[in-house]
Each structure stands twice: as structure tokens, then as C-alpha cells.
Design a protein around this motif. Structure first.
Motif, PDB file in Angstrom:
ATOM      1  N   ALA A 176      41.033  70.751  50.128  1.00 13.82           N
ATOM      2  CA  ALA A 176      41.372  71.091  48.733  1.00 13.82           C
ATOM      3  C   ALA A 176      40.112  71.244  47.895  1.00 13.82           C
ATOM      4  CB  ALA A 176      42.250  69.999  48.121  1.00 13.82           C
ATOM      5  N   ALA A 177      39.122  70.403  48.211  1.00 11.86           N
ATOM      6  CA  ALA A 177      37.952  70.328  47.341  1.00 11.86           C
ATOM      7  C   ALA A 177      36.827  71.279  47.747  1.00 11.86           C
ATOM      8  CB  ALA A 177      37.432  68.887  47.328  1.00 11.86           C
TER       9      ALA A 177
ATOM     10  N   TRP B 229      56.018  63.810  49.304  1.00  8.87           N
ATOM     11  CA  TRP B 229      54.990  64.296  48.389  1.00  8.87           C
ATOM     12  C   TRP B 229      54.730  63.256  47.296  1.00  8.87           C
ATOM     13  CZ3 TRP B 229      55.206  65.326  43.111  1.00  8.87           C
ATOM     14  CH2 TRP B 229      54.038  65.879  42.583  1.00  8.87           C
TER      15      TRP B 229
ATOM     16  N   THR C 149      37.624  75.735  46.974  1.00  6.45           N
ATOM     17  CA  THR C 149      37.892  75.892  45.538  1.00  6.45           C
ATOM     18  C   THR C 149      36.606  75.724  44.733  1.00  6.45           C
ATOM     19  OG1 THR C 149      38.506  73.572  45.620  1.00  6.45           O
ATOM     20  CG2 THR C 149      40.307  75.160  45.504  1.00  6.45           C
TER      21      THR C 149
ATOM     22  N   PHE D 272      41.737  58.488  42.248  1.00 11.00           N
ATOM     23  CA  PHE D 272      41.216  59.548  41.373  1.00 11.00           C
ATOM     24  C   PHE D 272      40.982  59.049  39.945  1.00 11.00           C
ATOM     25  CE2 PHE D 272      42.671  63.123  44.223  1.00 11.00           C
ATOM     26  CZ  PHE D 272      41.428  63.733  44.275  1.00 11.00           C
TER      27      PHE D 272
ATOM     28  N   ILE E  47      49.235  65.809  51.492  1.00 10.14           N
ATOM     29  CA  ILE E  47      49.823  66.215  50.201  1.00 10.14           C
ATOM     30  C   ILE E  47      50.147  67.714  50.135  1.00 10.14           C
ATOM     31  CG2 ILE E  47      47.594  66.513  49.003  1.00 10.14           C
ATOM     32  CD1 ILE E  47      49.171  65.043  46.605  1.00 10.14           C
ATOM     33  N   PHE E  48      49.450  68.534  50.955  1.00  6.10           N
ATOM     34  CA  PHE E  48      49.686  69.984  50.908  1.00  6.10           C
ATOM     35  C   PHE E  48      50.812  70.464  51.812  1.00  6.10           C
ATOM     36  CE2 PHE E  48      45.288  70.300  49.251  1.00  6.10           C
ATOM     37  CZ  PHE E  48      45.630  70.913  48.065  1.00  6.10           C
TER      38      PHE E  48
ATOM     39  N   ILE F 147      42.401  66.533  51.383  1.00  3.61           N
ATOM     40  CA  ILE F 147      41.551  66.539  50.175  1.00  3.61           C
ATOM     41  C   ILE F 147      40.210  67.211  50.459  1.00  3.61           C
ATOM     42  CG2 ILE F 147      40.460  65.082  48.409  1.00  3.61           C
ATOM     43  CD1 ILE F 147      42.857  63.178  48.851  1.00  3.61           C
TER      44      ILE F 147
ATOM     45  N   ARG G 178      51.249  61.488  46.399  1.00  7.33           N
ATOM     46  CA  ARG G 178      50.690  61.494  45.039  1.00  7.33           C
ATOM     47  C   ARG G 178      50.363  60.071  44.592  1.00  7.33           C
ATOM     48  NH1 ARG G 178      49.998  66.182  41.659  1.00  7.33           N
ATOM     49  NH2 ARG G 178      49.766  65.045  39.732  1.00  7.33           N
TER      50      ARG G 178
ATOM     51  N   LEU H 279      34.435  78.589  42.964  1.00  2.75           N
ATOM     52  CA  LEU H 279      34.204  78.592  41.511  1.00  2.75           C
ATOM     53  C   LEU H 279      32.705  78.715  41.202  1.00  2.75           C
ATOM     54  CD1 LEU H 279      35.356  78.192  38.597  1.00  2.75           C
ATOM     55  CD2 LEU H 279      34.815  75.791  38.885  1.00  2.75           C
TER      56      LEU H 279
ATOM     57  N   ARG I  75      54.489  76.897  55.401  1.00  4.64           N
ATOM     58  CA  ARG I  75      53.226  76.200  55.163  1.00  4.64           C
ATOM     59  C   ARG I  75      53.108  74.989  56.097  1.00  4.64           C
ATOM     60  NH1 ARG I  75      50.317  73.755  49.791  1.00  4.64           N
ATOM     61  NH2 ARG I  75      50.807  75.731  48.826  1.00  4.64           N
TER      62      ARG I  75
ATOM     63  N   LEU J 180      53.439  75.603  39.810  1.00  2.58           N
ATOM     64  CA  LEU J 180      52.589  74.443  40.081  1.00  2.58           C
ATOM     65  C   LEU J 180      52.776  73.295  39.099  1.00  2.58           C
ATOM     66  CD1 LEU J 180      49.179  76.095  41.047  1.00  2.58           C
ATOM     67  CD2 LEU J 180      50.866  75.098  42.568  1.00  2.58           C
TER      68      LEU J 180
HETATM   69  C1  HEM Z   1      37.503  74.626  41.034  1.00  2.00           C
HETATM   70  C2  HEM Z   1      37.989  73.760  41.837  1.00  2.00           C
HETATM   71  C3  HEM Z   1      39.468  73.630  42.174  1.00  2.00           C
HETATM   72  C4  HEM Z   1      40.495  74.520  42.038  1.00  2.00           C
HETATM   73  C5  HEM Z   1      40.443  75.950  41.501  1.00  2.00           C
HETATM   74  C6  HEM Z   1      41.700  73.877  42.534  1.00  2.00           C
HETATM   75  C7  HEM Z   1      42.952  74.463  42.581  1.00  2.00           C
HETATM   76  C8  HEM Z   1      44.093  73.851  43.039  1.00  2.00           C
HETATM   77  C9  HEM Z   1      45.395  74.470  43.182  1.00  2.00           C
HETATM   78  C10 HEM Z   1      45.721  75.916  42.831  1.00  2.00           C
HETATM   79  C11 HEM Z   1      46.245  73.555  43.697  1.00  2.00           C
HETATM   80  C12 HEM Z   1      47.717  73.755  44.056  1.00  2.00           C
HETATM   81  C13 HEM Z   1      47.733  74.156  45.497  1.00  2.00           C
HETATM   82  C14 HEM Z   1      49.103  74.300  46.115  1.00  2.00           C
HETATM   83  O1  HEM Z   1      49.766  73.306  46.395  1.00  2.00           O
HETATM   84  O2  HEM Z   1      49.498  75.424  46.419  1.00  2.00           O
HETATM   85  C15 HEM Z   1      45.485  72.325  43.889  1.00  2.00           C
HETATM   86  C16 HEM Z   1      46.015  71.170  44.373  1.00  2.00           C
HETATM   87  C17 HEM Z   1      45.275  70.056  44.678  1.00  2.00           C
HETATM   88  N1  HEM Z   1      43.914  69.897  44.521  1.00  2.00           N
HETATM   89 FE1  HEM Z   1      42.669  71.209  43.659  1.00  2.00          FE
HETATM   90  N2  HEM Z   1      41.357  72.612  42.969  1.00  2.00           N
HETATM   91  C18 HEM Z   1      40.021  72.420  42.765  1.00  2.00           C
HETATM   92  C19 HEM Z   1      39.265  71.322  43.098  1.00  2.00           C
HETATM   93  C20 HEM Z   1      39.762  70.179  43.679  1.00  2.00           C
HETATM   94  C21 HEM Z   1      38.959  69.029  44.046  1.00  2.00           C
HETATM   95  C22 HEM Z   1      37.446  68.897  43.824  1.00  2.00           C
HETATM   96  C23 HEM Z   1      39.824  68.122  44.605  1.00  2.00           C
HETATM   97  C24 HEM Z   1      39.548  66.757  45.181  1.00  2.00           C
HETATM   98  C25 HEM Z   1      38.424  66.100  45.157  1.00  2.00           C
HETATM   99  C26 HEM Z   1      41.158  68.701  44.576  1.00  2.00           C
HETATM  100  C27 HEM Z   1      42.294  68.089  45.043  1.00  2.00           C
HETATM  101  C28 HEM Z   1      43.558  68.640  44.985  1.00  2.00           C
HETATM  102  C29 HEM Z   1      44.764  67.952  45.454  1.00  2.00           C
HETATM  103  C30 HEM Z   1      44.828  66.534  46.034  1.00  2.00           C
HETATM  104  C31 HEM Z   1      45.835  68.833  45.253  1.00  2.00           C
HETATM  105  C32 HEM Z   1      47.316  68.587  45.575  1.00  2.00           C
HETATM  106  C33 HEM Z   1      47.976  68.178  44.282  1.00  2.00           C
HETATM  107  C34 HEM Z   1      49.457  67.957  44.418  1.00  2.00           C
HETATM  108  O3  HEM Z   1      50.135  68.551  45.260  1.00  2.00           O
HETATM  109  O4  HEM Z   1      49.948  67.171  43.629  1.00  2.00           O
HETATM  110  N3  HEM Z   1      41.076  69.955  44.002  1.00  2.00           N
HETATM  111  N4  HEM Z   1      44.183  72.534  43.477  1.00  2.00           N
END
Ligand code: HEM
Length: 362
Positions: free
Chosen positions: A317-318, A139, A321, A150, A131-132, A314, A143, A325, A119, A106
Motif C-alpha cells: 500500500a505504501a 475487514w 503510491t 497508525f 486489509i486489501f 501495508i 482496521r 506521488l 481481487r 472508498l
Molecule cells: C501518496 C500516497 C498514497 C496514496 C495515493 C494512497 C492511496 C490509497 C487508496 C486509493 C486506497 C484504497 C485502495 C483500495 O482499497 O482500493 C488506500 C488504502 C490504504 N492505504 Fe494508502 N495511499 C498512500 C499511501 C499509503 C501509505 C504510506 C500507507 C501506509 C504506511 C498506506 C496504507 C493504506 C492502507 C492500510 C489502506 C487500506 C485502508 C482500508 O481498507 O481501510 N497508504 N490508499
């Protein structure tokens, strides 16, 4: 007739030859990379050789149905180590819970990995090209698009969350009876995230929640479950035929699009005002001073499909997670009186002062 037969044979021969060549080439390339980095082969999950991994997939699906998938995964890691491989329908999956490997994939060696076809195909109906699901230039573009929205100062404003936390506290039983916090957290997180991302909360924790919001919540859940199922099916994903899944993805898309249209109109209206033209007062009022992630994104692009895809990514993503947590945190707090007392002391020391980002870090 003979010509047709030869053509068909030649076609299949080329396809099989190409796949064989790619397999051998990838195998040799992997061996070379493994040698360079001193990698040892991961343990292979035992499976019935005649079933091509169907037994592993069925075991996964059964555990998912019984909500014991995490236990199953944990058991496998305990037995076969932090990293092991499984072979299902001709596809190799590397399962890992090794923190160093996860950090490499990552962050540190991010460029050496991609999201991959699986995926993209499994999540495509729900996430489109967000983005995913994209790699390389797309990508980087995603970003660059979402980075400005952000900006740190936006995360400092915690007032968006206050209302929703209050709603959650109101719903907690006061007589000490048992409550399922996880389902409340899921709804609270979607309530605050929709407010922060779209400018309007779905308000699932309040009695004011509309039928449309509840339908959206259910559709998002179903579409996400379907996406995970497709991912688990791997190479036999073509067998996933579920009209309800297609409808759920469409509903998520339609719901998000309404907000996308509003954000684009607001942006155009604001731009019109700046250029000395006439701005639509109702839109300007709706936009207000409140920080809305989607409105910030709409300053970067007005392409409605791109905006919709990124915002759904997003939203997803949000949600799980953060809700996950919070659930884990309270699970631990309920079992660790020492941690609970320390946290309680800290919270009481802040008293009624307004909480902000700096204070929460101190
Ligand atoms: C405890 C809370 C969170 C955890 C544990 C977490 C964990 C992760 C992980 C493991 C990834 C990589 C996923 C992958 O591509 O396989 C990721 C990516 C991402 N997360 Fe989180 N996330 C959390 C909260 C959030 C929140 C609140 C937001 C937005 C408001 C967010 C937005 C994103 C975005 C946009 C990516 C893509 C980043 C990229 O590819 O550059 N995440 N997150």
C-alpha cells in the motif's frame, strides 16, 4: 447408465439454472438501485462480440508490456467519458476516474461495496488475508488491528526518512546529466518503509544492501506484476500458471516472516518482563525505543500469519503510491518554474531547522 446420464444432466441443469437465476436477479436488483439513484447506463467499451472481450484484454496486456497502459486508459476515458464499462469473459468491469464516484466507493458509501472475489483470488497468493483482500467483519478486524499502530504521534517523527533522503540526494548526478528519479524513489520508499514497518531498512540505495534485500525487492516487484496480470485476466485467471510468480510470493512471505517472528518474540519478552519474569536482553536491545510498526501490531495479535499478511499489505500500500506521488510531483516541478520557486522559497525559510509534521503543514 441412464441413471448416470440423468444425474449428470440434472447436475449441469442445476448449475446453469443457478447462474442464470443469479444473473437475472442481479440484473433486476441493479436496475432497481439505478432507478432509485437516477443512474444512467455507462457507455460500453466496443469489443468484438465473437471474442468475448479477449480483444480488450489483449489490448490491455499489450499496453502493459509497452508501459503505455495509463495512456491507453486515459485515451479511453477521453473517448467514452469518466465512467465506462467493459465486458470480458462474462465479467463486467466498471472503469471510472470520476472523483465523486471514487469518493463514494472508498469513503461515503464504502459499506455498499466490497473487494469482491476477483481481487481476493488475484491478490491472494501475495496478500493472503490482509486489509486489501477481505470484507465485512474481517475487514473491520483488520482496521481495528492496524489503527492503533497508525497513531498520529508516530507520523510526527520524520527522522526515519532523513537518512534515506540523504542517500537519494547522494546518488543524484551533480553535473546536470539526466537521471531516472522514479526508480530511485521506488528504492528510497522501500528503504524507509521497511525501516518504519519492520524496524530494519533493506537499504537498497546504499552500497550496504544485502543480496537478500535485493532479492526481496525483485520478488516483491514480480509478485505485484503477476497479481496485476491475474486481475487483468479476470475470469480466465486459471490460465495463469507461473512458477516464478509462486516463488516470488513465497520469497516475500519468507522475508517478512523473519521480522514477524522477531516482533512476536520481542512482545513476549517485554510481556515477560512486565509480569516480573525474565526478559531476553538481546531482544529488548533490538526492540529499543525506536518506533516499529510491526512491533506495535504484535501487541495487538501474536498470530504470525495475520501479522505477515497485514504487513505485506501495508508494504505494498505504501510503496508505489508514495513513489508514484513523488515522481509526479517532481515531474510537475521540473515543468513549472513558478511552483518550483515558491517551494524553494519555503524550504529556504525553514533553513537548517529540524523539519516536523507541524512545520510541514504550516
Ligand atoms: C501518496 C500516497 C498514497 C496514496 C495515493 C494512497 C492511496 C490509497 C487508496 C486509493 C486506497 C484504497 C485502495 C483500495 O482499497 O482500493 C488506500 C488504502 C490504504 N492505504 Fe494508502 N495511499 C498512500 C499511501 C499509503 C501509505 C504510506 C500507507 C501506509 C504506511 C498506506 C496504507 C493504506 C492502507 C492500510 C489502506 C487500506 C485502508 C482500508 O481498507 O481501510 N497508504 N490508499
Amino acid at each position: 447408465m441412464t441413471l448416470v446420464l440423468y444425474s449428470v444432466l440434472a447436475f449441469f441443469g442445476t448449475v446453469i439454472g443457478y447462474h442464470l437465476f443469479r444473473r437475472i436477479f442481479t440484473h433486476l436488483e441493479n436496475q432497481q438501485t439505478a432507478k432509485e439513484h437516477g443512474c444512467k447506463p455507462a457507455i460500453r467499451l466496443p469489443e468484438n462480440p465473437f471474442l468475448l472481450g479477449a480483444d480488450v484484454v489483449l489490448e490491455n496486456l499489450e499496453a502493459a508490456r509497452n508501459k503505455t497502459f495509463l495512456q491507453l486508459l486515459r485515451g479511453r476515458h477521453e473517448k467514452y467519458g469518466n465512467t465506462f464499462t467493459s465486458y470480458t469473459f462474462g465479467r463486467i468491469t466498471i472503469n471510472t476516474c470520476d472523483p465523486q464516484v471514487i469518493k463514494d466507493v472508498l469513503a461515503l458509501k464504502f459499506d455498499d461495496f466490497d473487494m469482491g472475489k476477483l481481487r481476493r483470488k488475484s491478490a491472494g497468493p501475495l496478500l493472503g488475508k490482509g486489509i486489501f483482500t477481505v470484507d465485512n467483519q474481517l475487514w473491520e478486524h483488520s482496521r481495528a488491528l492496524i489503527r492503533p499502530a497508525f497513531a498520529k504521534q508516530q507520523l510526527v517523527d520524520l527522522s526515519t526518512f532523513q537518512n534515506h533522503v540523504d542517500h537519494l540526494i547522494e546518488l543524484l548526478p551533480k553535473d546536470g546529466s539526466i537521471v531516472d528519479l522514479q526508480s530511485l524513489f521506488f528504492r528510497m520508499v522501500l528503504d524507509s518503509n521497511t525501516e518504519f514497518l519492520l524496524g530494519e531498512s533493506v537499504n537498497l540505495l546504499s552500497s550496504e544492501s544485502s543480496t537478500m534485500s535485493q532479492d526481496f525487492h525483485q520478488a516483491l516487484d514480480y509478485a505485484q506484476q503477476g497479481t496485476i496480470l491475474r486481475l487483468r485476466m479476470g475470469n480466465i485467471m486459471f490460465a495463469h500458471k507461473d512458477q516464478k510468480f509462486t516463488k516470488a510470493c513465497q520469497m516475500v512471505s519468507d522475508f517478512t516472516e523473519q521480522y514477524v517472528r522477531k516482533a512476536v518474540d520481542l512482545h513476549k519478552s517485554q510481556r515477560g518482563e512486565k509480569a516480573g519474569g525474565s526478559a531476553d536482553p538481546s531482544l529488548m536491545e533490538a526492540g529499543g525505543e525506536k518506533y516499529v510498526f510491526l512491533n506495535e501490531l504484535a501487541k495487538e495479535t501474536q498470530n504470525q500469519v495475520i501479522l505477515r499478511d497485514q504487513i505485506v499489505n501495508i508494504l505494498l500500500a505504501a510503496r508505489d503510491t508514495t513513489a508514484g506521488l513523488l515522481s509526479f510531483t517532481f515531474f510537475i516541478l521540473a515543468r513549472r518554474p513558478d511552483v518550483w520557486s515558491k517551494l524553494r522559497e519555503e524550504v529556504l525559510s525553514v533553513d537548517d531547522e529540524e523539519l516536523n509534521y507541524e512545520k510541514s503543514k504550516a
